[in-house]
Scaffold this motif. Sequence first.
Motif, PDB file in Angstrom:
ATOM      1  N   ILE A   1       4.998  -0.436   5.593  1.00 26.23           N
ATOM      2  CA  ILE A   1       4.612  -0.109   4.212  1.00 26.23           C
ATOM      3  C   ILE A   1       5.178  -1.145   3.237  1.00 26.23           C
ATOM      4  O   ILE A   1       4.499  -1.585   2.312  1.00 26.23           O
ATOM      5  CB  ILE A   1       5.076   1.322   3.844  1.00 26.23           C
ATOM      6  CG1 ILE A   1       4.208   2.336   4.593  1.00 26.23           C
ATOM      7  CG2 ILE A   1       4.997   1.570   2.343  1.00 26.23           C
ATOM      8  CD1 ILE A   1       4.648   3.774   4.447  1.00 26.23           C
TER       9      ILE A   1
ATOM     10  N   LEU B   1       2.375  -3.334   1.539  1.00 24.89           N
ATOM     11  CA  LEU B   1       2.121  -2.793   0.195  1.00 24.89           C
ATOM     12  C   LEU B   1       3.175  -3.215  -0.827  1.00 24.89           C
ATOM     13  O   LEU B   1       2.985  -3.036  -2.025  1.00 24.89           O
ATOM     14  CB  LEU B   1       2.078  -1.256   0.232  1.00 24.89           C
ATOM     15  CG  LEU B   1       1.056  -0.610   1.173  1.00 24.89           C
ATOM     16  CD1 LEU B   1       1.128   0.911   1.053  1.00 24.89           C
ATOM     17  CD2 LEU B   1      -0.343  -1.089   0.832  1.00 24.89           C
TER      18      LEU B   1
ATOM     19  N   ASN C   1       9.607   2.612   0.551  1.00 32.68           N
ATOM     20  CA  ASN C   1       9.303   4.032   0.634  1.00 32.68           C
ATOM     21  C   ASN C   1      10.567   4.846   0.931  1.00 32.68           C
ATOM     22  O   ASN C   1      10.926   5.054   2.086  1.00 32.68           O
ATOM     23  CB  ASN C   1       8.244   4.260   1.720  1.00 32.68           C
ATOM     24  CG  ASN C   1       7.826   5.711   1.802  1.00 32.68           C
ATOM     25  OD1 ASN C   1       8.099   6.494   0.888  1.00 32.68           O
ATOM     26  ND2 ASN C   1       7.167   6.067   2.885  1.00 32.68           N
TER      27      ASN C   1
ATOM     28  N   GLU D   1      -0.807   8.824  -1.233  1.00 33.79           N
ATOM     29  CA  GLU D   1      -1.083   7.470  -1.726  1.00 33.79           C
ATOM     30  C   GLU D   1      -2.211   7.497  -2.749  1.00 33.79           C
ATOM     31  O   GLU D   1      -2.118   6.895  -3.827  1.00 33.79           O
ATOM     32  CB  GLU D   1      -1.449   6.572  -0.534  1.00 33.79           C
ATOM     33  CG  GLU D   1      -1.386   5.085  -0.829  1.00 33.79           C
ATOM     34  CD  GLU D   1      -2.680   4.543  -1.435  1.00 33.79           C
ATOM     35  OE1 GLU D   1      -2.632   3.454  -2.004  1.00 33.79           O
ATOM     36  OE2 GLU D   1      -3.727   5.223  -1.344  1.00 33.79           O
TER      37      GLU D   1
ATOM     38  N   LEU E   1       0.472   7.208  -5.690  1.00 30.97           N
ATOM     39  CA  LEU E   1       0.916   5.802  -5.636  1.00 30.97           C
ATOM     40  C   LEU E   1      -0.117   4.850  -6.237  1.00 30.97           C
ATOM     41  O   LEU E   1       0.225   3.876  -6.904  1.00 30.97           O
ATOM     42  CB  LEU E   1       1.197   5.401  -4.191  1.00 30.97           C
ATOM     43  CG  LEU E   1       2.650   5.437  -3.717  1.00 30.97           C
ATOM     44  CD1 LEU E   1       2.734   5.072  -2.241  1.00 30.97           C
ATOM     45  CD2 LEU E   1       3.520   4.475  -4.520  1.00 30.97           C
ATOM     46  N   ARG E   2      -1.379   5.127  -5.971  1.00 22.84           N
ATOM     47  CA  ARG E   2      -2.446   4.197  -6.386  1.00 22.84           C
ATOM     48  C   ARG E   2      -2.370   3.857  -7.880  1.00 22.84           C
ATOM     49  O   ARG E   2      -2.488   2.685  -8.245  1.00 22.84           O
ATOM     50  CB  ARG E   2      -3.818   4.773  -6.008  1.00 22.84           C
ATOM     51  CG  ARG E   2      -4.934   3.777  -6.144  1.00 22.84           C
ATOM     52  CD  ARG E   2      -6.246   4.328  -5.671  1.00 22.84           C
ATOM     53  NE  ARG E   2      -6.322   4.449  -4.219  1.00 22.84           N
ATOM     54  CZ  ARG E   2      -7.411   4.895  -3.595  1.00 22.84           C
ATOM     55  NH1 ARG E   2      -8.476   5.265  -4.271  1.00 22.84           N
ATOM     56  NH2 ARG E   2      -7.419   4.982  -2.276  1.00 22.84           N
TER      57      ARG E   2
ATOM     58  N   TYR F   1       0.590   1.037  -8.632  1.00 21.79           N
ATOM     59  CA  TYR F   1       0.765  -0.257  -7.957  1.00 21.79           C
ATOM     60  C   TYR F   1       0.940  -1.393  -8.955  1.00 21.79           C
ATOM     61  O   TYR F   1       1.693  -2.330  -8.735  1.00 21.79           O
ATOM     62  CB  TYR F   1      -0.444  -0.576  -7.066  1.00 21.79           C
ATOM     63  CG  TYR F   1      -0.413   0.132  -5.737  1.00 21.79           C
ATOM     64  CD1 TYR F   1       0.697   0.042  -4.896  1.00 21.79           C
ATOM     65  CD2 TYR F   1      -1.495   0.881  -5.304  1.00 21.79           C
ATOM     66  CE1 TYR F   1       0.721   0.704  -3.674  1.00 21.79           C
ATOM     67  CE2 TYR F   1      -1.483   1.539  -4.090  1.00 21.79           C
ATOM     68  CZ  TYR F   1      -0.376   1.444  -3.281  1.00 21.79           C
ATOM     69  OH  TYR F   1      -0.346   2.095  -2.086  1.00 21.79           O
TER      70      TYR F   1
ATOM     71  N   GLN G   1       7.491   2.922  -8.475  1.00 19.85           N
ATOM     72  CA  GLN G   1       7.220   3.280  -7.073  1.00 19.85           C
ATOM     73  C   GLN G   1       8.462   3.880  -6.425  1.00 19.85           C
ATOM     74  O   GLN G   1       8.373   4.848  -5.659  1.00 19.85           O
ATOM     75  CB  GLN G   1       6.773   2.039  -6.306  1.00 19.85           C
ATOM     76  CG  GLN G   1       5.454   1.477  -6.823  1.00 19.85           C
ATOM     77  CD  GLN G   1       5.266   0.023  -6.487  1.00 19.85           C
ATOM     78  OE1 GLN G   1       5.923  -0.503  -5.581  1.00 19.85           O
ATOM     79  NE2 GLN G   1       4.390  -0.654  -7.198  1.00 19.85           N
TER      80      GLN G   1
ATOM     81  N   THR H   1       8.570   7.626  -4.883  1.00 21.99           N
ATOM     82  CA  THR H   1       8.875   7.961  -3.482  1.00 21.99           C
ATOM     83  C   THR H   1      10.135   8.817  -3.404  1.00 21.99           C
ATOM     84  O   THR H   1      10.268   9.653  -2.513  1.00 21.99           O
ATOM     85  CB  THR H   1       9.031   6.697  -2.599  1.00 21.99           C
ATOM     86  OG1 THR H   1      10.069   5.879  -3.126  1.00 21.99           O
ATOM     87  CG2 THR H   1       7.736   5.916  -2.527  1.00 21.99           C
TER      88      THR H   1
ATOM     89  N   ARG I   1      -5.106  -0.076   1.442  1.00 27.02           N
ATOM     90  CA  ARG I   1      -3.760   0.384   1.079  1.00 27.02           C
ATOM     91  C   ARG I   1      -3.543   1.828   1.529  1.00 27.02           C
ATOM     92  O   ARG I   1      -2.474   2.182   2.040  1.00 27.02           O
ATOM     93  CB  ARG I   1      -3.564   0.285  -0.429  1.00 27.02           C
ATOM     94  CG  ARG I   1      -3.327  -1.143  -0.897  1.00 27.02           C
ATOM     95  CD  ARG I   1      -3.277  -1.195  -2.400  1.00 27.02           C
ATOM     96  NE  ARG I   1      -2.820  -2.495  -2.873  1.00 27.02           N
ATOM     97  CZ  ARG I   1      -3.022  -2.942  -4.099  1.00 27.02           C
ATOM     98  NH1 ARG I   1      -3.682  -2.193  -4.979  1.00 27.02           N
ATOM     99  NH2 ARG I   1      -2.576  -4.114  -4.466  1.00 27.02           N
ATOM    100  N   THR I   2      -4.554   2.651   1.331  1.00 26.94           N
ATOM    101  CA  THR I   2      -4.428   4.052   1.758  1.00 26.94           C
ATOM    102  C   THR I   2      -4.207   4.117   3.276  1.00 26.94           C
ATOM    103  O   THR I   2      -3.357   4.869   3.762  1.00 26.94           O
ATOM    104  CB  THR I   2      -5.711   4.846   1.387  1.00 26.94           C
ATOM    105  OG1 THR I   2      -5.929   4.705  -0.007  1.00 26.94           O
ATOM    106  CG2 THR I   2      -5.570   6.314   1.739  1.00 26.94           C
TER     107      THR I   2
ATOM    108  N   PHE J   1      -0.636   3.041   4.144  1.00 27.93           N
ATOM    109  CA  PHE J   1       0.368   4.068   3.830  1.00 27.93           C
ATOM    110  C   PHE J   1       0.263   5.239   4.809  1.00 27.93           C
ATOM    111  O   PHE J   1       1.283   5.790   5.250  1.00 27.93           O
ATOM    112  CB  PHE J   1       0.201   4.573   2.391  1.00 27.93           C
ATOM    113  CG  PHE J   1       1.420   5.293   1.884  1.00 27.93           C
ATOM    114  CD1 PHE J   1       2.489   4.594   1.337  1.00 27.93           C
ATOM    115  CD2 PHE J   1       1.533   6.683   1.989  1.00 27.93           C
ATOM    116  CE1 PHE J   1       3.638   5.250   0.902  1.00 27.93           C
ATOM    117  CE2 PHE J   1       2.673   7.350   1.554  1.00 27.93           C
ATOM    118  CZ  PHE J   1       3.723   6.625   1.007  1.00 27.93           C
TER     119      PHE J   1
END
Lengths: 394, 285
Positions: free
Chosen positions: B24, B28, B32, B75, B79-80, B83, B90, B94, B185-186, B189
Amino acid sequence: MDRRTFLVSSAGVALVALNPVTGVLAADEPADFHIAGVLAFSGAYGIIGKDMRQGVELAIADRGGKVLGKPIRVSWEDDETKPQPAVQKATRLLAGGAQMMFGAVGSASTLALQGLADQRKIPLLVTISADDKITRPNGSRYTFRTSNTLGMEIRMCVEFAKVKGLKKIYGVTADYQATRDGWELFVAEAKKVGIEIVGNDYAPLGNRDYSVIVDKMAKSDADGIAVMVTGNDAVTFLKQSGQVGLNKTKVQFGPVLQDETLAAAVGPAAVGVYSGVRYHFTVDNPANKKFVEAYRTKYNEWPSSFAGEAYDGISWWLDVVESTKSWDRETWVDAFAKSTRENSLEGKKVMRACDHQAAQVGLWGVVVEGQSPLPPLTMKITDVFDASKLFDAC
Amino acid sequence: MSTIVIGLSLSFLLFLLAAGLTLIFGMLGVINFAHGALYMLGAYVCYQIVHWTGSFWIGLAFAPIVVAALGAAMEVTTLRPVYSRDHIYQLLLTFGFILVIEESVRLIWGLDYKQVPTPALFSQPIAMLGSQIPSYRLFIIGFGALVSALLFLLLDRSRLGMVIRAASSDSEMAQTLGINVSRVRTAVFALGSGLAALGGVVAAPLVPIELGMGFSVIIDCFVVVIIGGLGNIKGAILAALLLGMARAAGFTYAPEWVELITFVLLIVTLMTRPSGLFSRKGRSA
């Protein structure tokens, strides 16, 4: 009111409020009996806090929720098993008028609360933390422990090894001060009765892999394995020693190695493991039978050692407070220091005035497969050691 | 010699624990913090599946999928949108996942310990090199090697891996070339979350399943990732091997020094090669 009168009046009010004597007088007529309960309610020890809370709440319910004619109020706080939050949260509760503290779970937190108890002259009741330093001669005037000490549990280990006829012992010890002291005491006492120590490894607290240590134990000629770890570490060790069948070739035992909760986490590898037991629901006396029945009715589960010790300790304390007919904390402390609990859940307990430690019998048991309605893995009490063998004279 | 076998099992367990974290981060750029919580969730889901079906293997197959699906949902929904913002958002997010996951686990499964038994196929020890080696440890070595090989092939040798790396190194260019970067990205993750859960499932027969178990592994995961090089899967494998063997030797000869050995390795790495002992040299055009 002019400025001068206002300042003088304010200073007068502040002085009255800060004066310890008038402070006591102001507390003479409280609306309730307020207990600051500081336990672990989160993380690995969360289950211990939950069980202790259940024990305390049942004890309070048993006496109609009152002491000295006033309702009992408990404010519960989670210390996250850390000393700093324990002190912070207890301090806040004391500022809110709590008349005593109950807790903590971990010995480090309890020792931190002990400092606060001495500083604020507030009684602290301990029913689970086992570090020997918590109760020591000429120690804290305001701290009392009604449960076991690690020292007495270590002595039970030696008594067991002697009775079982073990000749050679390999140990594994959690690498922190209380258990290191415990191991040293074990070695000294074991040597006195002719038991040879063939090895010991200190494993980090929270260790997740004992495979190398287990391998060394399996290769040794020891007939007994002394496991001086508890909680998660005890579960991890026994699960991993079970995977090589260590439980079939050597006797595994420890001061607080197993109870029903930990045995359930270990699984079948727990069968045959010996351990000190702080309280057990099978102890055969009227007080315990009544408690177990009430506990099962209220919570639909067997009381753990944490619940039993909490119930026992707080019941004893509240009975003593009631007997003083006073709201003076110093009177409670003096009365508790020379009290005896004839009808404790584990039999007679005597509070030692020299160190505020309750002298009591030591229970020792082995994990067996339980028959319904008992838990699938349950402790069977095999020995009851007399207090005279477990405590040094004051 | 038994120390080597045990060291290998420690190494591959460490790798399984850390692989998702490094994946991750590498792909990304997200550190995390919830990796340990996802590991714990994997163990709990495995426990539930074993409780229902009696089969560890069904738990091994499905618990990572369940947690991967949850990771994908996390995600997409949380998270999206962050970014493009500073890394601190982030990190905080997390960290928030940890609290949500731990509270959810507490509400669903309660505070008491759960137990996953060793699968019957690997419940007996095997006499080897003068020791009784738990056969489950041999399974961990084999399974860990298989997962590391598959990950390596996926990321370094497959078309999908090429797409992931492209989206990671220049997302705008990848988008221009028709790659759906959001979906990549999804997927990454989700894969990282699934790997965290896989670590939890594999560890479940060795340790108690309880609320704090995620916290205790996250430090080890970060040690492996830092020594191996942030985002470097091959580095993570080598770092896990180095650390696992060092620990096995440490427990054999000086158990009290094991933690110190681990952190000395970490400090030496940070002082001498801050980007990791096994980091790749950057390429310039």
